[in-house]
Motif scaffolding. Structure first.
Motif, short mmCIF file in Angstrom:
data_model
loop_
_atom_site.label_atom_id
_atom_site.label_comp_id
_atom_site.label_asym_id
_atom_site.label_seq_id
_atom_site.Cartn_x
_atom_site.Cartn_y
_atom_site.Cartn_z
N SER A 244 33.17 18.38 59.09
CA SER A 244 32.35 18.92 58.01
C SER A 244 32.99 20.14 57.36
CB SER A 244 30.99 19.31 58.54
OG SER A 244 30.31 18.18 58.95
N LEU A 245 33.84 20.79 58.12
CA LEU A 245 34.45 22.02 57.63
C LEU A 245 35.89 21.69 57.27
CD1 LEU A 245 33.40 24.86 57.41
CD2 LEU A 245 34.40 25.34 59.61
N VAL A 246 36.16 21.63 55.99
CA VAL A 246 37.49 21.22 55.55
C VAL A 246 38.16 22.39 54.86
CG1 VAL A 246 38.78 19.61 54.11
CG2 VAL A 246 36.72 18.85 55.27
N MET A 247 39.40 22.60 55.24
CA MET A 247 40.17 23.69 54.66
C MET A 247 41.09 23.08 53.62
SD MET A 247 40.12 26.92 55.83
CE MET A 247 40.18 27.04 57.60
N ASP A 248 41.04 23.60 52.41
CA ASP A 248 41.95 23.11 51.38
C ASP A 248 43.38 23.41 51.81
OD1 ASP A 248 41.60 22.24 48.33
OD2 ASP A 248 43.40 23.45 48.54
N GLU A 249 44.30 22.54 51.41
CA GLU A 249 45.68 22.75 51.85
C GLU A 249 46.33 23.95 51.19
OE1 GLU A 249 47.40 19.29 48.86
OE2 GLU A 249 47.13 18.93 50.99
N ASN A 250 45.69 24.47 50.14
CA ASN A 250 46.27 25.64 49.45
C ASN A 250 45.79 26.96 50.02
OD1 ASN A 250 47.67 24.04 47.62
ND2 ASN A 250 45.83 23.80 46.38
N VAL A 251 45.05 26.90 51.13
CA VAL A 251 44.57 28.15 51.72
C VAL A 251 45.73 28.84 52.41
CG1 VAL A 251 43.07 29.12 53.47
CG2 VAL A 251 42.21 27.34 51.99
N HIS A 252 46.15 29.95 51.84
CA HIS A 252 47.25 30.74 52.42
C HIS A 252 46.87 32.20 52.37
CE1 HIS A 252 49.94 27.46 52.89
NE2 HIS A 252 49.91 27.14 51.60
N LEU A 253 47.33 32.93 53.35
CA LEU A 253 47.11 34.37 53.37
C LEU A 253 48.45 35.03 53.63
CD1 LEU A 253 43.88 34.69 55.45
CD2 LEU A 253 44.27 35.82 53.30
N ALA A 254 48.65 36.21 53.05
CA ALA A 254 49.93 36.88 53.22
C ALA A 254 50.09 37.41 54.65
CB ALA A 254 50.05 38.03 52.22
N HIS A 255 49.06 38.06 55.15
CA HIS A 255 49.18 38.74 56.44
C HIS A 255 48.85 37.84 57.63
CE1 HIS A 255 49.73 42.21 54.17
NE2 HIS A 255 49.28 43.10 55.03
N PHE A 256 48.19 36.72 57.35
CA PHE A 256 47.69 35.91 58.46
C PHE A 256 48.09 34.46 58.26
CE2 PHE A 256 44.75 39.42 58.16
CZ PHE A 256 44.53 39.76 59.48
N SER A 257 48.23 33.76 59.37
CA SER A 257 48.27 32.30 59.26
C SER A 257 46.90 31.81 59.71
CB SER A 257 49.39 31.73 60.11
OG SER A 257 49.47 32.38 61.34
N VAL A 258 46.36 30.88 58.93
CA VAL A 258 45.00 30.41 59.18
C VAL A 258 45.05 29.26 60.16
CG1 VAL A 258 42.91 29.56 58.11
CG2 VAL A 258 44.39 31.09 56.85
N GLY A 259 44.36 29.42 61.25
CA GLY A 259 44.36 28.38 62.29
C GLY A 259 43.23 27.39 62.08
N LYS A 260 42.92 26.69 63.13
CA LYS A 260 41.89 25.65 63.06
C LYS A 260 40.51 26.29 62.88
CE LYS A 260 40.79 21.49 65.76
NZ LYS A 260 39.51 21.38 65.08
N ALA A 261 39.65 25.61 62.15
CA ALA A 261 38.28 26.10 61.97
C ALA A 261 37.35 25.31 62.88
CB ALA A 261 37.87 25.94 60.52
N TYR A 262 36.40 26.02 63.45
CA TYR A 262 35.44 25.39 64.36
C TYR A 262 34.06 25.43 63.76
CZ TYR A 262 39.12 25.85 67.81
OH TYR A 262 40.30 25.76 68.46
N GLN A 263 33.24 24.44 64.10
CA GLN A 263 31.85 24.43 63.63
C GLN A 263 30.91 24.40 64.82
OE1 GLN A 263 32.72 20.96 61.22
NE2 GLN A 263 31.38 19.74 62.52
N ILE A 264 29.88 25.20 64.74
CA ILE A 264 28.96 25.39 65.86
C ILE A 264 27.54 25.27 65.34
CG2 ILE A 264 28.08 27.14 67.46
CD1 ILE A 264 30.93 28.16 67.71
N GLU A 265 26.67 24.66 66.13
CA GLU A 265 25.24 24.60 65.81
C GLU A 265 24.49 25.30 66.92
OE1 GLU A 265 23.96 20.56 65.43
OE2 GLU A 265 25.42 20.09 63.87
N ARG A 266 23.56 26.17 66.56
CA ARG A 266 22.77 26.82 67.61
C ARG A 266 21.43 27.26 67.05
NH1 ARG A 266 25.40 32.72 67.80
NH2 ARG A 266 26.21 32.73 65.69
N VAL A 267 20.59 27.78 67.93
CA VAL A 267 19.26 28.25 67.54
C VAL A 267 19.18 29.74 67.86
CG1 VAL A 267 16.80 28.08 68.02
CG2 VAL A 267 18.17 26.01 67.87
N ILE A 268 18.74 30.51 66.87
CA ILE A 268 18.65 31.95 67.02
C ILE A 268 17.19 32.33 67.20
CG2 ILE A 268 18.99 34.13 65.76
CD1 ILE A 268 21.59 32.90 66.55
#
Ligand SMILES: *[C@@H]1O[C@H](CO)[C@@H](O)[C@H](O)[C@H]1NC(C)=O
Ligand SMILES: *[C@@H]1O[C@H](CO)[C@@H](O)[C@H](O)[C@H]1NC(C)=O
Ligand SMILES: *[C@@H]1O[C@H](CO)[C@@H](O)[C@H](O)[C@H]1NC(C)=O
Ligand SMILES: CC(=O)N[C@H]1CO[C@H](CO)[C@@H](O)[C@@H]1O
Length: 500
Positions: A244-268
């Motif tokens: 459900s969480l998709v990272m566009d291939e153009n996502v780039h940052l100068a100072h960081f490399s973007v790793g895998k994104a995680y999705q979590i469901e919980r109740v607060i």
């Protein structure tokens, strides 16, 4: 449409027919009308399917309109849809959620991240651009249709139907995009599934731990929750399990490399009730390159420059002091400017350790010259000062008679006080046996010459000890860096899925 025009042309022929009196033409025209009626129906099927080619969100791409279920008239399709929507909204109360009194509404979320920018340690936040899609089912919006059909509707209709009050709990500020019109759309399919997509720019809070800065990996979350509806009314889900969480291939940052994104469901649990919350977690691994070039390499060079002093002549006071003071000042500047662009945290960062050790070495080499200079001065003074024994021999040796002995002893002691650690050569053969005892009592420190360190030895030892210490430190530091980053990567893989 071409067929319709033909039909009209045929009708025109029909009108002129009685005048012309051609008997075969009505029959032909009837057959033709029959054929066009059938193909017009097919045409509408085709029209429906070409429209739905762009509608991929429900996973039900084919849709067609069945004329039987729409208001029966010879009006255009648009007119019929207008009637449909009007009837749909006539009975719709947007103040009440779907299934009111029944089970909670399932709101499914997918997000496409198009840009991530401005991950900031100082303000502890980050900014991302995303398409947020919310999918829920509202049975009141279902409409009769033979096959799957989806309508893309102007966003104005959003104000006339119920929508979930989704918000981002950890947002600092966010805004819609309005160029050239509001960047959002609404789709409703015949089962009452509603898809709402909005383009947003969100600046979200991201508390960072900088203990291992700049060798760190930061985890930043984007949280999604309903503001008013508790789990009794709305339950959020990620639309698909992992994707459900998709990272566009153009996502780039100068100072960081973007790793895998995680999705979590919980109740607060809050005092006002339990709320369903979705969390997207992004991993940012800091790129060390910038800091290598801007900080690690220059500070290491400054440390090396400070060692030049050990190779210079000990008498070159100005050169050695200049090198020492300049390197210390440069290190101070480097430390200040580096920490100027970082938040004022009260703990020690990895960078502080490195710069601190560099500063310590530079400072120690300045102190080394201070020590060498002091030893040199003392050495020179001893060389200039007359040896107590020669003084004793030349002045008092001929007159060592009776009461003059005490006087000589006094002078001897005074001289010894000035040069406590000097080595003294005592020419024994010039002394009479009866004068040895007072002389040894008078010069007790002459036993210590073998423990004296000469300034040259200090410089020589520094030439090897300082680089050795720095080398060992660098090895430990970088070994620890690679060890700890590998540890944190493993930790990511283990902890995040289990907390979902
Ligand atoms: C939401 O997603 C779940 C799976 O995560 C699925 O079972 C459900 O049908 C979806 N609901 C809607 C309205 O799409
Ligand atoms: C989702 O991820 C889990 C673990 O990361 C994996 O076991 C599962 O097969 C994945 N599901 C899909 C549909 O990719
Ligand atoms: C919230 O959930 C907890 C258990 O997770 C439950 O004990 C509590 O009663 C719930 N509160 C409300 C208001 O439903
Ligand atoms: C069958 C039907 O509804 N026919 C209508 C087509 O449209 C004209 C004018 O728009 C009406 O007069 C017909 O009754």
């Amino acid at each position: 449409m071409r067929r319709l025009r033909h039909r009209r042309w045929c009708g025109g022929e029909d009108a002129r027919l009685p005048q012309l009196g051609r008997g075969a033409l009505p029959l032909l025209c009837f057959i033709w009308l029959l054929a066009t009626a059938v193909s017009a129906q097919q045409d509408e099927v085709n029209f429906g399917s070409t429209k739905s080619d762009k509608e991929v969100e429900y996973g039900e791409p084919t849709a067609h309109t069945d004329r039987r279920d729409l208001p029966k008239s010879n009006e255009t399709l648009e007119r019929r849809i207008t009637v449909l929507l009007d009837e749909m909204l006539k009975s719709h109360d947007k103040r009440i959620r779907p299934n009111y009194g029944g089970p909670p509404v399932e709101v499914n979320i997918t997000a496409l991240i198009t840009t991530i920018s401005a991950v900031s340690e100082v303000s502890m936040d980050y900014t991302l651009d995303l398409y947020l899609r919310q999918i829920w089912r509202d049975d009141r919006l279902a409409f009769p249709s033979d096959g799957p059909m989806s309508l893309t509707i102007g966003i104005d209709m959003v104000n006339q139907i119920w929508t979930p009050d989704t918000f981002f709990p950890n947002e600092k500020k966010s805004f819609f995009h309005e160029a050239t019109s509001h960047n959002s759309f609404l789709r409703i399919d015949n089962h009452g599934n509603v898809l709402r997509s909005i383009r947003l720019t969100v600046t979200a809070n991201c508390p960072m731990s900088l203990h291992t800065f700049p060798l760190d990996t930061q985890k930043c979350a984007l949280e999604i929750e309903s503001y008013g509806y508790s789990t009794k009314d709305i339950v959020y889900h990620w639309h698909t399990e992992n994707t459900s969480l998709v990272m566009d291939e153009n996502v780039h940052l100068a100072h960081f490399s973007v790793g895998k994104a995680y999705q979590i469901e919980r109740v607060i649990s809050l005092s006002t009730g339990n709320y369903s919350r979705l969390t997207a977690i992004f991993n940012f691994k800091r790129n060390i390159g910038f800091y290598l070039i801007q900080i690690y390499f220059p500070s290491s060079l400054i440390v090396v420059i400070s060692w030049v002093s050990f190779w210079l002549n000990r008498e070159a006071v100005q050169a050695r002091v200049a090198i020492g003071v300049t390197t210390v000042l440069t290190m101070t500047t480097l430390m200040t400017s580096t920490n100027g662009s970082l938040p004022k945290v009260s703990y020690v960062k990895s960078l502080d350790i490195f710069l601190g050790v560099c500063f310590f070495i530079v400072f120690a080499s300045l102190v080394e010259y201070a020590a060498v200079g002091y030893m040199l001065k003392r050495h020179r003074r001893r060389a200039d000062a007359p040896s107590p024994v020669t003084y004793f021999e030349s002045e008092t040796s001929p007159n060592l008679q009776n009461g003059r002995m005490r006087n000589g002893n006094n002078r001897l002691r005074r001289n010894n006080n000035r040069s406590m650690k000097n080595s003294v050569n005592i020419p024994m053969d010039h002394l009479d046996a009866e004068h040895i005892v007072p002389l040894l009592v008078a010069v007790p420190v002459t036993r210590r010459p073998r423990f004296t360190i000469r300034p040259a030895q200090v410089d020589l030892a520094s030439r090897f000890l300082f680089p050795l210490f720095f080398l060992i430190f660098q090895i430990i530091y970088w070994y620890w860096y690679f060890f700890s980053t590998m540890g944190s990567e493993n930790q990511n893989d283990n902890t995040l899925p289990s907390s979902s």
